[in-house]
Design an enzyme around this catalytic site. Sequence first.
Site, PDB file in Angstrom:
ATOM      1  N   LYS A  76      19.357  89.088 -12.571  1.00 45.78           N
ATOM      2  CA  LYS A  76      17.927  88.869 -12.772  1.00 45.78           C
ATOM      3  C   LYS A  76      17.679  87.574 -13.555  1.00 45.78           C
ATOM      4  O   LYS A  76      18.588  86.953 -14.088  1.00 45.78           O
ATOM      5  CB  LYS A  76      17.312  90.061 -13.507  1.00 45.78           C
ATOM      6  CG  LYS A  76      17.406  91.366 -12.728  1.00 45.78           C
ATOM      7  CD  LYS A  76      16.688  91.303 -11.401  1.00 45.78           C
ATOM      8  CE  LYS A  76      15.180  91.327 -11.561  1.00 45.78           C
ATOM      9  NZ  LYS A  76      14.471  91.367 -10.250  1.00 45.78           N
ATOM     10  N   HIS A 136      13.051  84.259  -9.046  1.00 46.23           N
ATOM     11  CA  HIS A 136      11.667  84.564  -8.659  1.00 46.23           C
ATOM     12  C   HIS A 136      10.702  83.439  -9.005  1.00 46.23           C
ATOM     13  O   HIS A 136       9.665  83.643  -9.645  1.00 46.23           O
ATOM     14  CB  HIS A 136      11.198  85.876  -9.308  1.00 46.23           C
ATOM     15  CG  HIS A 136      12.093  87.042  -9.033  1.00 46.23           C
ATOM     16  ND1 HIS A 136      12.287  87.544  -7.763  1.00 46.23           N
ATOM     17  CD2 HIS A 136      12.884  87.785  -9.852  1.00 46.23           C
ATOM     18  CE1 HIS A 136      13.138  88.557  -7.814  1.00 46.23           C
ATOM     19  NE2 HIS A 136      13.524  88.713  -9.062  1.00 46.23           N
TER      20      HIS A 136
END
Length: 368
Positions: A76, A94
């Site tokens: 992540k 992201h």
Amino acid sequence: MPTVIHLRAETKPFERRSPLSPESAKALQEAGYVVNVERSPERIYKDSEFEAVGAKLVPAGSWVNAPRQDIILGLKELPANGDPLHHTHIHFQHCFKQQDGWADSLSRFARGGGLLYDLEFLTEENGRRVAAFGYWAGYAGAAIALMSWAHQLLHPGTPQSQVPTFDSAPALTDYVKSTLEAALQVNNGQQPRIIVIGALGRCGKGTIDFCLGIGIPPESILKWDLAETSKGGPFAEVVTSDIFVNCVYLGSTRIPPFVNAESLNVPERRLRVICDVSCDPNSENNPIPIYSSHSTFDNPTVPISVKVDGPEIRVVAIDHLPTLIARESSDEFSGLLLPSLLALNNRENEGVWTRAEQVYKDRVKELP
């Protein structure tokens, strides 16, 4: 000198997955790579499992001071502290689709002379991702959606508590089965009606497999994909289902909403739970424009942002669902990623890496 792959410890709360399994670490070392693994009590694989295959254990967070040529592997996004990033990183950041805060996030790599190979953009020539958690995202999303539906029936008006931790998929299914049995007694034995949009993809398959695996009858599951949604929403079938699981990959093109305030305010509404596996509430292309924030494993649902009559509607919007079944999802992902990791020594010529690097360079050009 051999290439060093440095597996960092994750910092996101409740993140137990790993992009690298001990089995894959062993394969990399046999191919001549050096594998350093940061110690992590949260990771689903024990430190001793990596140590047993010859990986070197190093302190958590030590990647920051690792030699600049080391490749930093994670899962992540990094903590948003603004520091320039000097290494080559491989993880989900992201920030390539201009999500909230994308420019600040991406500029850290550009300012530090680093490089980001975003795991979402490691693709084959045909554009298909080399490794994805989609199946397990759908699987976990269905589980939490059913937990939420059962909670509303068993404990109306009270917040849903933290999602328990499970060491395996069978442990998860056993838990949801028992919870569902209690809810069905309150619901006069009536099974929930579930609609899955994006049913033909990996995520949709995971959703359907979980539902069938805990005893939801096939006739209680509406399996929708492009053929059913091509007419454009909102869809009455969503509103008249008890649970809606959205498994549609959020692309760059806006589509009509699957549900909106008007479609929800009808007397025939049964909908109580939405699980948005795609989970990008602040995107202008979000086809579920009735909520605006993420949920977490501590607080697994959020309310909708529009006023409706009738039973409460809660949204599951957790952006790392597969960590609920961390071992199975990590085993699969690591196995899929391994061939690409084995090609890192030739990343200047290997298509999966050259394509990902080009995506990074193109996004950096878009920085304000």
